[in-house]
Write an enzyme that holds these catalytic residues in place. Structure first.
Site, short mmCIF file in Angstrom:
data_model
loop_
_atom_site.label_atom_id
_atom_site.label_comp_id
_atom_site.label_asym_id
_atom_site.label_seq_id
_atom_site.Cartn_x
_atom_site.Cartn_y
_atom_site.Cartn_z
N GLY A 120 24.25 -42.56 -3.16
CA GLY A 120 25.24 -41.48 -3.17
C GLY A 120 26.33 -41.71 -4.20
N ASP A 176 21.84 -51.13 0.68
CA ASP A 176 20.39 -51.06 0.47
C ASP A 176 20.03 -51.32 -1.00
OD1 ASP A 176 19.72 -50.46 3.11
OD2 ASP A 176 20.04 -48.32 2.82
N ARG A 214 17.80 -42.05 -5.06
CA ARG A 214 17.64 -42.96 -3.93
C ARG A 214 16.25 -43.62 -3.88
NH1 ARG A 214 21.87 -42.98 -0.49
NH2 ARG A 214 23.17 -41.11 -0.32
N LYS A 253 29.14 -50.46 -4.53
CA LYS A 253 29.53 -49.04 -4.52
C LYS A 253 29.27 -48.43 -3.17
CE LYS A 253 26.78 -46.28 -4.08
NZ LYS A 253 25.62 -45.40 -3.86
N THR A 254 30.09 -47.64 -2.65
CA THR A 254 29.83 -46.65 -1.59
C THR A 254 31.17 -46.16 -1.04
OG1 THR A 254 28.84 -46.07 0.53
CG2 THR A 254 29.43 -48.38 0.28
N ASP A 312 31.47 -45.08 1.72
CA ASP A 312 31.46 -45.40 3.15
C ASP A 312 32.29 -46.64 3.49
OD1 ASP A 312 29.74 -43.31 3.20
OD2 ASP A 312 28.05 -44.38 4.07
P1 FBP Z 1 25.61 -44.42 -0.27
O1 FBP Z 1 25.56 -45.33 0.92
O2 FBP Z 1 24.35 -44.38 -1.02
O3 FBP Z 1 26.80 -44.73 -1.13
O4 FBP Z 1 25.83 -42.92 0.22
C1 FBP Z 1 26.80 -42.62 1.13
C2 FBP Z 1 26.77 -41.19 1.57
O5 FBP Z 1 27.73 -40.43 0.87
C3 FBP Z 1 26.99 -41.09 3.07
O6 FBP Z 1 28.36 -41.06 3.36
C4 FBP Z 1 26.23 -39.85 3.42
O7 FBP Z 1 25.76 -39.89 4.75
C5 FBP Z 1 25.07 -39.87 2.48
O8 FBP Z 1 25.50 -40.58 1.34
C6 FBP Z 1 24.61 -38.49 2.08
O9 FBP Z 1 23.44 -38.60 1.36
P2 FBP Z 1 22.95 -37.52 0.31
O10 FBP Z 1 23.77 -37.70 -0.93
O11 FBP Z 1 21.54 -37.90 0.06
O12 FBP Z 1 23.14 -36.18 0.90
#
Ligand code: FBP
Length: 545
Positions: A78, A173, A142, A199-200, A202
């Site tokens: 993400g 991951d 991803r 990175k994230t 979250d």
């Molecule tokens: P990452 O862990 O890859 O940084 O992504 C976090 C996130 O933004 C979460 O908060 C959310 O649940 C998810 O990605 C959403 O995924 P997508 O971008 O595939 O809709």
């Protein structure tokens, strides 16, 4: 020529701050051998070439000539504000070592490496993206990097482009995959280093070595601005309860940080729900009782922050998801036609989990049973928990009204803040932090490291005093069950209930619930007093107080 806003034009000239330790030649100071956080014997056996390496810290060193080399970069998972600054830091770092060095970006995530899709990042291209949000310079994806065929396909293009090191920017991951790739290339003696970057948005990639993942700061400030605006509207109109879901697939760090910044009436913390083994009905009763208590004071309005991952932490639902994951992981399950999958999984559930499954609204049950991202995670961003909760609270209040326990009006508005914050222009903190992470990665490459994560510590101090270095990724690993099998993964950092941020929240939430104590953070500022522009998150400040 893309049209740019005035802010974009002015912001492009911002020079991110670098720690003093990286402002010139560096020397790598190595610590003692390290151990993984769990399952040490198993992790060591799985990573014989990259296990146990020391933590590295950079200090000022002597200037030395650096031979020419090329580097590849991948954005994985993400979006998170600051990704372009990691790339610009790496670009400048690599060029400072030798202006002939080249940086290649693999397109649309790890899949670009496997499918040989790439571009060279030229100085002109780089200048177009400095201090901007988003991952659009090369795109993200991803795709999971875990098969030998993918690693072998990758090495072909890395050799063709003369790439000595690959930097993978990702969450837990993706950095786990970076570590597996580093081990594979080391075992094969392919001579390609792999470095990760945390990175994230979250905020769940943190531990004793990583203080925060990048993007968390900007995303939380963006959501908090919006929540503050809603609070002010709420307090002005005095007629709505706002149910605001915020992103964060698993951990509730974003919800907690937004609560610390805005002081809502209610903020749910998934980790607490799990620890107290709360059921959905108990959560609903807690919200309904707060609505009733505020109504008794004549306040038929309020704000509720809900972490995106809540549903997965409710114990009964967690057990259901675990059984669903196992049921969905078999070859037999993968062969079932999509329209028959719900019936298939229902036939494979234990009676208790089947009862939970049947008690959920059809849309929620469907999301839990079917869609997984490539890493096997439930796509919680697609589950409308905010609507589910407000609907159940409405029903509960109607019952309470009949029993004479509630007198008031309940009208709900719903919001989901996720994608709104993931590509925001990075705050000064993220702009500086990310640039430093990227620049630092170039130094880890120059001193021959592989299987390391680029880390910057002491982040509550001014940027000049930040500590730069590297941490072996194996140090953060343990074994966890994924898609029905035990796998080595980086341990996810959940909200700690005995940590300072949660304790501060817990000590104040009752006051915030009954009395209106809203705080309005306003929008991110890039120029102005340092106490307005350069502050880290409240979470970081409390953790390092
Ligand atoms: P990452 O862990 O890859 O940084 O992504 C976090 C996130 O933004 C979460 O908060 C959310 O649940 C998810 O990605 C959403 O995924 P997508 O971008 O595939 O809709």
């Amino acid at each position: 020529m893309p049209v740019k806003s005035n802010l974009q034009i002015a912001r492009a000239a911002y020079k991110p701050k670098l720690p003093v330790a990286l402002q010139g030649p560096v020397k790598a100071v190595e610590g003692a051998a390290t151990q993984s956080v769990g399952d040490q014997a198993e992790i060591k056996a799985l990573f014989p070439n990259t296990y146990g390496m020391p933590v590295v810290e950079f200090t000022k060193g002597e200037a030395a000539e650096s031979p020419r080399f090329n580097v590849g970069i991948i954005l994985s998972g993400g979006q998170a504000p600051g990704g372009h600054n990691v790339i610009s830091g790496l670009f400048d770092g690599v060029k400072s070592l030798n202006p002939e060095n080249k940086l290649y970006g693999f397109l649309m995530g790890p899949g670009g490496l496997v499918d040989h899709k790439y571009i060279e990042i030229t100085p002109e291209l780089m200048d177009d993206y400095r201090n901007t949000g988003g991952f659009d310079i090369i795109g993200s994806g991803r795709t999971k990097l875990e098969e030998v065929d993918q690693f072998e396909s990758g090495i072909k293009i890395l050799r063709e482009l003369g790439i000595k090191a690959l930097v993978i920017i990702g969450g837990d991951d993706s950095n786990t995959n970076a570590c597996v790739l580093a081990e594979y290339y080391a075992a094969k003696n392919y001579g390609v280093q792999v470095i990760g970057c945390p990175k994230t948005i979250d905020g769940d990639l943190k531990n004793s070595q990583i203080e925060t993942s990048f993007g968390f700061d900007t995303a939380c400030k963006t959501y908090s601005e919006l929540i503050g605006n809603i609070e002010r509207d709420c307090n002005s109109a005095r007629k709505y309860w706002h149910f605001i879901k915020v992103m964060g697939r698993s951990a509730s760090h974003i919800a907690l940080e937004c609560a610390l910044q805005t002081q809502p009436n209610i903020c749910l913390i998934s980790e607490e729900v799990e620890a107290k083994e709360q059921s959905l009905d108990e959560i609903v009763a807690y919200i309904a009782n707060t609505v009733a208590a505020r109504a008794a004071q004549g306040n038929n309005f309020g704000t509720v922050i809900i972490p995106e991952g809540l549903i997965e932490f409710i114990p009964a639902i967690k057990k259901l998801i675990a059984e669903l994951n196992d049921a969905l992981a078999t070859d037999e399950a993968k062969a079932v036609a999509r329209e028959d999958q719900i019936e298939y999984v229902k036939a494979h559930l234990s009676p208790a989990n089947l009862a939970t499954f049947n008690s959920l609204p059809a849309g929620v049950a469907r999301q839990l049973a079917l869609d997984r991202d490539p890493h096997g995670n439930v796509q919680v961003s697609l589950i409308e928990t905010e609507k589910l909760l407000s609907e159940m609270v409405g029903k509960k209040l109607a019952e309470m009204k009949k029993e004479g326990k509630y007198v008031g009006k309940f009208s709900a508005q719903h919001h989901f803040f996720g994608y709104e914050g993931r590509c925001a222009a990075p705050s000064n903190f993220d702009a500086d932090y990310c640039y430093s992470l990227g620049y630092n990665a170039s130094r880890l490459i120059a001193c021959g490291k592989t299987g390391y994560m680029s880390v910057i510590k002491n982040t509550t101090a001014p940027a000049a005093d930040w500590i730069a270095g590297g941490v072996p990724i194996t140090m953060m690993m343990n074994l966890e069950k994924r898609s029905g099998k035990m796998k080595p993964v980086i341990r996810k950092a959940l909200v700690e209930l005995d940590g300072a941020p949660f304790k501060y929240f817990a000590a104040n939430r009752e006051d915030w619930a009954l009395n209106t104590r809203y705080v309005y953070p306003g929008s991110i500022q890039y120029w102005g007093p340092t106490e307005v522009c350069d502050q880290p998150t409240v979470t970081l400040k409390l953790e390092h107080a």
